[in-house]
Design an enzyme around this catalytic site. Structure first.
Site, short mmCIF file in Angstrom:
data_model
loop_
_atom_site.label_atom_id
_atom_site.label_comp_id
_atom_site.label_asym_id
_atom_site.label_seq_id
_atom_site.Cartn_x
_atom_site.Cartn_y
_atom_site.Cartn_z
N LYS A 121 0.86 -1.19 0.00
CA LYS A 121 0.00 0.00 0.00
C LYS A 121 0.89 1.24 0.00
CE LYS A 121 -3.92 2.14 2.39
NZ LYS A 121 -4.89 2.00 3.50
N ASP A 226 -14.23 5.25 9.61
CA ASP A 226 -14.50 5.08 8.17
C ASP A 226 -14.99 3.65 7.92
OD1 ASP A 226 -14.78 5.78 5.56
OD2 ASP A 226 -12.66 5.64 5.05
#
Length: 462
Positions: A121, A226
């Site tokens: 990532k 989130d």
């Protein structure tokens, strides 16, 4: 910007040395001057400008000559520095296809020498679609100035720390492998994003699992902030894995309840639309209230008793002051402290008793000091005789208004009367000698006019 790792084959040690020099110069420069890059790189045979030209060709650097001639790193150059470091560590040896794109990061497949596939990532903050990082995320904290590369590095470090801690406490998260700069290496999750799932065998069971994870986060002192269908992975056996952690905050955050309710509402809204689950309950029945609490947990009913991950990781909202408050509450009060307080009170009472005995003599001394100040105030007008008369009148009034006990005490103390008379004589002598006050001492320094007294220069006889 597309990541083309084939360029890595054609980059030499000097190229990476210059890239590292630009990175070091960007600690205190937005645009690093070419002369500073040359001094930091210190290439043996020179040729720094030739290397800069090669890096510009591959778009690893950006040239800016608006204020002065300088260079800055691009995200592609930052990617190459992180990948080169992780390859030298032996974390992975090859980079594969891109498997995910987000508003804050890109995800690629990587593999090590054993053939194990992992996920890489790369955080890329500052994209046009998400530039409100300073108000939406807490990466900066107390800092006022920032660069997007530095923010991406902070986001990667925070995500790696949260992922490592959650993994140790048994949460369904990917295994954190390593981290460098803005790059995080983690295990590849075998599954699909929950937003792509159209059908489930047991949607009620999956819903309970997901809500249970939200509650467990809160019990350990954390809120995801989130938690939606885009950050949930599910496999064929309907096992859940949670991803994306840089925005997590503490339950002590001032908006913690709002974030918690928003995460729960996102899950309820998705299940009601996608799988036609109804979460309505009648408010009249007590059983329906219990069911509604089980379906939609309340933030106030959750007890933080499973751990203090927010304290361990210093999550946003959990300050050092709150840590000190917790330590104060855990300390026990010893009985010796109460005894010391009682002893202090007794000593204070004794001091008050002793001080009351000295009031009579202190009042008399205070009267004499007041008379001395009165001599000095009336000195400029030259009314010395009036001052003496005022003093005698005030003494007569004081003697008339005093009690018989005080008169007896003054008669019994001839030494005190002698001291008072001596002080009066000194005051009269000082007044006759023309002793200057503070105002007359600096009167010759006044602006725009002559002084009433002659200055030191005027007094001297030439």
């Amino acid at each position: 910007m597309k990541l083309d790792v084939n360029v890595l084959r054609y980059l030499s040690k000097d190229d990476f040395r210059v890239l590292t020099a630009v990175e070091m110069g960007m600690r205190n420069h937005e645009i690093v001057p070419a002369e500073l890059i040359e001094r930091i790189a210190s290439l043996r045979h020179g040729g720094t400008y030739k290397v800069l030209k090669n890096l510009l060709k591959h778009k690893l650097l950006h040239h800016d000559s608006s204020k002065y001639d300088g260079f800055r790193l691009t995200y592609l150059g930052y990617d190459f520095l992180a990948i080169k470091t992780l390859v030298n560590r032996g974390v992975f040896s090859s980079v594969g296809r891109q498997i995910g794109v987000g508003k804050e990061s890109d995800i690629f497949e990587v593999a090590n020498e054993d053939g194990t596939i992992m996920a890489m990532k790369l955080h890329r903050l500052g994209r046009t679609s998400f530039r409100a990082v300073k108000s939406k995320r807490d990466y900066l904290k107390h800092r006022s100035s920032f660069s997007w590369l530095y923010l991406s590095r902070l986001a990667a470090l925070k995500e790696f720390a949260f992922m490592k801690a959650l993994q140790e406490h048994g949460f369904p998260v990917p295994n954190a492998v390593d981290c460098n700069r803005h790059c995080v290496i983690m295990s590849l999750v075998q599954g699909y994003p929950f937003v792509q799932v159209k059908q489930l065998q047991n949607p009620e069971t999956v819903f309970e699992k997901i809500i249970g994870i939200v509650v467990r986060f809160a019990e350990h002192g954390l809120i995801h902030c989130d938690f939606n269908e885009f950050n949930i992975m599910i496999d064929d056996d309907e096992n859940i894995t949670i991803i994306d952690f840089p925005q997590m905050v503490s339950v002590s955050h001032r908006n913690a309840e709002m974030y918690f309710d928003r995460d729960v509402e996102c899950i309820i809204k998705f299940f009601s639309k996608r799988f036609n689950l109804s979460f309505e309950a009648n408010a009249d029945d007590s059983d329906s209230d219990a069911e509604s609490n089980a379906v939609k947990p309340r933030f106030s009913s959750i007890k933080k008793a499973s751990g203090f991950l927010d304290k361990e990781l210093y999550a946003s909202g959990f300050s050092r002051k709150e840590q000190d408050d917790i330590e104060k509450f855990t300390e026990k009060i010893h009985g010796s402290d109460d005894e010391e307080i009682e002893d202090d009170e007794e000593t204070e009472d004794d001091e008050d008793h002793d001080s009351s005995k000295l009031n009579a003599s202190s009042i008399q001394i205070f009267d004499t000091l007041c008379s001395l100040t009165k001599y000095e105030d009336d000195e400029q007008s030259g009314n010395i005789g009036d001052v003496v008369e005022d003093q005698q009148n005030s003494e007569e009034k004081h003697e008339d208004g005093s009690d018989k006990v005080e008169d007896d005490e003054q008669d019994d103390n001839p030494e005190l009367e002698q001291r008072l008379a001596k002080q009066r004589r000194r005051a009269i002598q000082a007044a006759r000698a023309g002793r200057k006050t503070n105002a007359s001492r600096n009167s010759y320094k006044d602006k725009g006019g002559k002084s009433s007294h002659n200055s030191k220069i005027q007094k001297s006889n030439w």
